[in-house]
Write a protein that holds these residues in place. Structure first.
Motif, short mmCIF file in Angstrom:
data_model
loop_
_atom_site.label_atom_id
_atom_site.label_comp_id
_atom_site.label_asym_id
_atom_site.label_seq_id
_atom_site.Cartn_x
_atom_site.Cartn_y
_atom_site.Cartn_z
N LEU A 86 5.43 -13.27 24.29
CA LEU A 86 4.17 -12.94 23.63
C LEU A 86 3.95 -11.42 23.63
CD1 LEU A 86 1.40 -14.06 22.52
CD2 LEU A 86 0.55 -13.62 24.83
N HIS A 87 4.28 -10.79 24.75
CA HIS A 87 4.09 -9.35 24.86
C HIS A 87 4.95 -8.62 23.84
CE1 HIS A 87 2.00 -10.55 28.34
NE2 HIS A 87 2.04 -9.41 28.99
N GLU A 107 -3.29 -13.04 25.75
CA GLU A 107 -4.10 -12.48 24.67
C GLU A 107 -5.44 -13.21 24.55
OE1 GLU A 107 -2.88 -9.34 23.79
OE2 GLU A 107 -3.05 -9.85 21.69
N ARG A 139 1.20 -2.15 20.24
CA ARG A 139 0.44 -2.05 21.48
C ARG A 139 1.32 -2.52 22.63
NH1 ARG A 139 -3.86 -5.30 23.31
NH2 ARG A 139 -3.47 -6.81 21.67
N VAL A 140 1.48 -1.70 23.65
CA VAL A 140 2.28 -2.10 24.81
C VAL A 140 1.38 -2.85 25.76
CG1 VAL A 140 3.64 -1.31 26.74
CG2 VAL A 140 3.75 -0.10 24.59
N LYS A 141 1.72 -4.10 26.01
CA LYS A 141 0.89 -4.86 26.95
C LYS A 141 1.37 -4.59 28.37
CE LYS A 141 -0.91 -8.80 26.23
NZ LYS A 141 -2.35 -8.65 25.99
N LEU A 142 0.41 -4.55 29.28
CA LEU A 142 0.76 -4.34 30.68
C LEU A 142 1.12 -5.68 31.30
CD1 LEU A 142 -2.31 -2.12 31.53
CD2 LEU A 142 -0.04 -1.31 30.99
N LEU A 143 1.90 -5.60 32.36
CA LEU A 143 2.21 -6.82 33.09
C LEU A 143 1.19 -6.99 34.21
CD1 LEU A 143 6.04 -6.43 33.29
CD2 LEU A 143 4.80 -8.12 31.98
N PRO A 144 0.89 -8.20 34.59
CA PRO A 144 -0.06 -8.38 35.71
C PRO A 144 0.38 -7.61 36.95
CG PRO A 144 0.31 -10.46 34.63
CD PRO A 144 1.22 -9.47 33.97
N HIS A 163 -10.42 -6.75 21.37
CA HIS A 163 -11.44 -5.75 21.07
C HIS A 163 -12.04 -6.04 19.70
CE1 HIS A 163 -10.78 -2.89 24.25
NE2 HIS A 163 -9.49 -2.92 24.05
N VAL A 175 -7.62 -5.94 28.14
CA VAL A 175 -7.05 -6.53 26.94
C VAL A 175 -5.54 -6.42 26.97
CG1 VAL A 175 -6.99 -6.36 24.43
CG2 VAL A 175 -9.13 -6.04 25.63
N ASP A 176 -5.06 -5.27 27.47
CA ASP A 176 -3.62 -5.06 27.49
C ASP A 176 -2.92 -5.90 28.55
OD1 ASP A 176 -3.72 -3.40 25.41
OD2 ASP A 176 -3.28 -1.55 26.48
N ILE A 177 -3.63 -6.17 29.63
CA ILE A 177 -2.93 -6.86 30.72
C ILE A 177 -2.98 -8.38 30.55
CG2 ILE A 177 -4.75 -7.23 32.44
CD1 ILE A 177 -2.79 -5.93 34.45
N CYS A 178 -3.89 -8.88 29.74
CA CYS A 178 -4.06 -10.33 29.63
C CYS A 178 -2.76 -10.98 29.15
CB CYS A 178 -5.18 -10.66 28.66
SG CYS A 178 -5.46 -12.43 28.58
N VAL A 211 3.44 -8.98 20.37
CA VAL A 211 2.31 -8.06 20.17
C VAL A 211 2.82 -6.65 19.94
CG1 VAL A 211 0.32 -7.01 21.30
CG2 VAL A 211 0.70 -9.46 21.48
N GLY A 228 -9.73 -0.62 27.87
CA GLY A 228 -8.86 -1.60 27.25
C GLY A 228 -7.73 -2.09 28.13
N TYR A 229 -7.75 -1.75 29.43
CA TYR A 229 -6.70 -2.25 30.32
C TYR A 229 -6.70 -3.78 30.37
CZ TYR A 229 -5.30 2.21 32.45
OH TYR A 229 -4.79 3.45 32.69
N ARG A 237 0.67 3.83 25.74
CA ARG A 237 0.14 2.49 25.55
C ARG A 237 0.25 1.99 24.11
NH1 ARG A 237 -5.58 2.27 27.96
NH2 ARG A 237 -5.54 0.19 27.10
#
Lengths: 178, 341, 403
Positions: free
Chosen positions: C309-310, A123, C319-324, A127, A117-120, C313, A114-115, C171
């Motif tokens: 947006l992060h 969004e 859910r913790v979104k990752l940064l590029p 999943h 999905v999380d990094i996008c 979410v 799920g990396y 996460r």
């Protein structure tokens, strides 16, 4: 409060009486479950699990949101996601075709971490809450850009009814029909 | 008239007892026992067990499917084995296992006995039940495999210890009724003076010894999977393996029939008539049901107990089961002396 | 021929009276390994563990992946204990980055670690049961493990490969109904442990199989350097959670059960007692998490960097979104060692960075790798039938040892 050490020692084993007692205890537990098994078996093709929304299942791509940043392909630990270059019609300039990169996925390699999905950042990936998908051949597991945008077909849905697992205090996992 | 003739034909002891009850019945009981073992274990273990093969029959057909698989599977004969012994012993095991049935009366009437005299039937039947383990040793030796040899060695240890207990404990009823005649022993127990109630020590010893010496599941020391793979049967496959495995179940079933006769009152409380139906078929079926219950209780134990270590099992045989059997024997003699039976 | 060295092998004469049995790798009772056993009658005179059948070059693979990617990789060493095996790696990264997770993230990690520990011990019990021919224990343990796997799935979204901790936090936040569910699971498991005791741990047959078998004395345990419940069963008070508390283990109220007998039965009891303690930690952790709702699960400086947006979410789904930037994250040069207590014992990571996007070196010492030596030194002198009992009681897990 830090952890404490607690020194314990094994029970001294008793004599004949203790032996008979523990034999009877073991048999009694066996008989108890023989009478009331308290099962939670999933009768798979007839029933299937409906996972909660957070479940990390198959990944679906929303093309309209994608900004072609390729972060998903870079973070993928198993190199399952790759960018493909496609020529498409630019909505702003309908006469001039443009080249753009979109991700595609290879489910032979995907580990559902799920990396991606999380990094996008937009969004554009999400999943689906299921993983019971069947592919007829290995080649089918390389999804094309078109296939990646559709939720994969789930044969369980056509054959069975959904159940939800819940944790119960008395019986452990219990399945509840929906 | 015709019907009666057919009935008499069916009730012809070699046909009814050895072929129908012996082979077909034992096969059926072995199948039911395997199925029950799986189902009972599944219940205790909070599973369903066999199911999809035939949901309405509780998955019973999976046993049939297994048999079909065993029959049609390729029989692999390794090059290192002693071929003649390797191929013939499983067949011999089955034949020898069924043999005690020829000396077990399932009816009080002489007409329906497989042999003319039942005077020493208990002794002869018990003597014959001790034969198959010897063949198991041959089997392991013929396989020429380390695990087989260790397995048959264990088998020989276990039978040395537990056959003695089994024989002693099962002979206890003979001591209390002063006869080796099974028919006499059964008649003495009519209607509810069952020796299992009068002499529970001997019954318990017999039960334990049978469980051990036929290597019923929790005590399958000779073929315990995690050290010796499948023990004496490691090299076997297909139908030969099925014969070996079925042989074990049938042997347990034969013991169970003997136990049902001498401890559980045989056809009691039913009083057999004279014609083939009431005189032979019904009493034999009653014995069959009692024996099945004994087998099923043994199968249930699979779910509760683990496996003894070999030396502990032998230790238990000499220090626990043998004194128990001797006590049972002593109690039988007291029973006989006090004319309680 | 005797003692002659071939490439990588030693030719040696086998004594004529000894019987050499190869347990594994194609053997129902060996796992992914081979134990060469030499028997004198029924007594083992020599046991030679032959490991490495499932070696997957975890350390080398970690060196060619960016910093975040080894997390899902390293999990696969012990897939049944996934959080415990990744937390020390993440701790090592945090030491290098000089970052520390907020308390809520630490509590969530501990919560998942303890859920994993219970599940891992239950897995061990299951294998132990089937080694001793006790199929009920096998099925029960695996069935009850499912409760905790389900909890982990609700918390992280995956049954086993959680990939839960990331440097600086975790996460996902816990769902609303999770605490109640966890409490029900804890109460259920306490009741079940009593039934386990009756049918398995106190079962006379099992007690006979375990009592006095595979005794590792206190000195021997220290000498062999074994870890985890095995060493605690020999009377050594060693647990990383006690010796060097990581995460929030120093804020929790729990006991480290220690037994002194050192035999297989004591090792079994240590696990039973540890499950009880883990259940109590789970309760304490969910209590704390409920009292401190809404606290961040990533450091403030990381949260401030998140785009709109992060944040949305995160507020909505937890859910913790990752940064590029995470994909090409660089970590300052340096060396770090971190350790943690897994279900099977102590795990040590040595992580070295040269300032690049991938680790320069990741060294992993897993508990099973340290416990494998038991086969060599403890098994001889026992009977062949004791081998599964000892194997099961030290809860050896070949994929973890082989890495």
């Amino acid at each position: 409060m830090p952890a404490r050490v607690s020194l314990k020692s094994l029970k001294r084993r008793g004599g004949l009486f203790e032996g008979i007692k523990s034999n009877i205890q073991a048999l009694a537990v066996g008989v108890k479950y023989f009478i009331d098994p308290q099962r939670s078996t999933l009768l798979y093709p007839k029933e299937y699990i409906e996972h909660r929304p957070g479940y990390r299942g198959f990944i679906v791509f929303i093309k309209d949101k994608c900004i072609s940043c390729a972060a998903c392909a870079r973070i993928c630990p198993s190199a399952a996601m790759k960018m493909v270059r496609v020529t498409e019609v630019d909505p702003k300039h309908p006469d001039k075709p443009r080249q753009k990169q979109y991700p595609v996925i290879n489910y032979q390699r995907c580990i559902f971490c799920g990396y991606c999905v999380d990094i996008c950042p937009t969004e554009a990936l999400y999943h689906t809450p299921f993983q019971d998908v069947v592919y007829e051949s290995l080649a089918d597991m390389f999804l094309t850009l078109e296939a990646f945008q559709l939720e994969p077909g789930r044969p369980s849905v056509s054959e069975g009814s959904p159940v939800v697992y819940e944790v119960d205090e008395e019986r452990g996992l219990i399945k509840r029909r929906r | 008239m015709v019907l009666e003739t057919i009935l008499y034909l069916i009730a012809y002891p070699p046909l009814w007892q050895v072929l129908i009850l012996g082979f077909v019945g034992a096969l059926l009981v072995a199948m039911v026992a395997i199925w029950f073992e799986r189902k009972a274990a599944a219940r205790v273990q909070r599973r369903i067990g066999p199911y999809w093969a035939s949901p309405r029959l509780g998955g019973f057909m999976i046993i049939v499917a297994d048999m079909i698989r065993y029959v049609t599977q390729q029989v692999i004969i390794p090059t290192t084995v002693d071929k003649i012994a390797f191929l013939l012993t499983p067949v011999a095991v089955l034949v020898v296992t069924i043999l005690p049935l020829a000396f077990i009366p399932l009816s009080p009437h002489e007409l329906y006995w497989p042999v003319a005299s039942m005077e020493y039937s208990l002794l002869i039947a018990l003597a014959l039940t001790t034969l198959p383990p010897l063949l198991t040793v041959v089997l392991g030796w013929a396989s020429s495999n380390k695990f087989s040899v260790i397995g048959s060695l264990r088998e020989s240890y276990v039978i040395t210890a537990y056959e003695l207990v089994a024989v002693l404990a099962i002979l206890a009823p003979a001591a209390s009724t002063l006869s080796f005649n099974i028919v006499y022993i059964v008649e003495a127990q009519q209607p509810v003076k069952w020796l299992a109630i009068l002499n529970p020590l001997a019954f318990l010893a017999a039960f334990l010894a049978v469980l051990m010496s036929t290597s019923a599941f929790p005590f399958e020391i000779p073929e315990s999977e995690h050290e010796v793979v499948a023990g004496p049967y490691t090299e076997y496959s297909g139908i030969l393996y099925a014969l070996n495995m079925g042989g074990g179940y049938i042997r347990r079933f034969i013991y169970a029939i003997i136990i049902a006769l001498v401890f559980l009152g045989g056809w009691a409380p039913y009083t057999p008539g004279l014609d083939p139906f009431t005189g032979f078929i019904i009493p034999s079926l009653i014995v069959l049901v009692k024996a099945s219950i004994v087998v099923l209780v043994m199968s249930f134990l699979r779910a509760v107990y683990g496996r003894y270590r070999l030396d502990q099992a032998l230790d238990a045989a000499w220090r626990l089961a043998l004194p128990l059997a001797l006590l049972g024997l002593g109690w039988s003699i007291i029973l006989a002396y006090m004319n309680l039976i | 021929m005797e003692g002659q060295k071939l490439q990588g092998m030693v030719v040696r004469r086998v004594e004529k009276e000894l019987y050499e049995v190869f347990i594994g790798p194609q053997h129902p009772g060996s796992g992914h390994m081979r134990i060469i056993v030499r028997l004198d009658g029924d007594v083992i005179v020599e046991a030679d563990p032959d490991i490495g059948y499932v070696h997957r070059t975890m350390e080398k693979l970690s060196e060619v992946r960016e910093w975040l990617k080894p997390i899902p990789l390293l999990e696969r060493m012990t897939i049944i204990d996934a959080c415990n095996i990744t937390v020390p790696y993440v701790n090592a990264l945090e030491k290098l980055m000089d970052k520390s997770p907020p308390p809520r993230a630490s509590y969530l990690r501990v919560l998942l670690c303890e859920i994993n520990r219970v599940a891992s011990h239950l897995y061990g019990f299951g294998i132990f049961g089937v080694f001793l021919g006790h199929s009920t224990m096998y099925m029960w343990a695996f069935g009850d493990r499912e409760v905790f796997v389900e909890l982990a799935e609700i918390l992280t979204g995956a049954r086993l490969t959680h990939s839960y901790p990331i440097p600086g936090g975790v996460r996902r936040d816990m769902p609303q109904d999770f605490p109640e569910m966890a409490r029900r699971a804890v109460r259920y498991m306490r009741g079940r442990l009593e039934e386990y005791r009756r049918i398995f741990v106190d079962n006379p047959v099992i007690v006979k199989r375990l009592e006095g078998v595979g005794v590792i004395s206190r000195n021997k345990a220290a000498e062999l350097g074994i870890v985890g419940p095995n060493v605690r069963a020999s009377g050594i008070r060693y647990d990383v959670r006690l010796a060097e508390p990581y995460e929030v283990y120093d804020e929790l109220d729990f006991e480290i059960p220690v037994f002194e007998e050192g035999d297989a039965l004591a090792r079994t009891w240590v696990r039973v007692e540890e499950i009880k303690q883990s259940l109590s930690i789970i309760e304490q952790a969910v209590d704390w998490l409920e009292r401190h709702k809404g606290e961040p699960i990533i450091p403030k400086e990381d949260y401030d960097k998140l785009p709109k947006l992060h944040r949305e979410v995160y507020e909505k789904t937890g859910r913790v979104k990752l940064l590029p930037a995470h994909a090409t994250m660089k970590i300052p040069a340096g060396k770090a060692i971190a350790r943690g207590e897994m279900g099977r014992g102590e795990i040590i990571y040595y992580v070295e960075s040269d300032g690049g996007t991938t680790p320069y070196r990741v060294r992993v010492v897993t508990p099973s790798a340290r416990n494998a030596i038991v086969f060599k030194y403890i098994v001889p002198g026992h009977r062949l039938m004791d081998l599964p009992a000892i194997y099961g009681s030290i809860d050896y897990f070949p994929p973890e040892a082989d890495r």
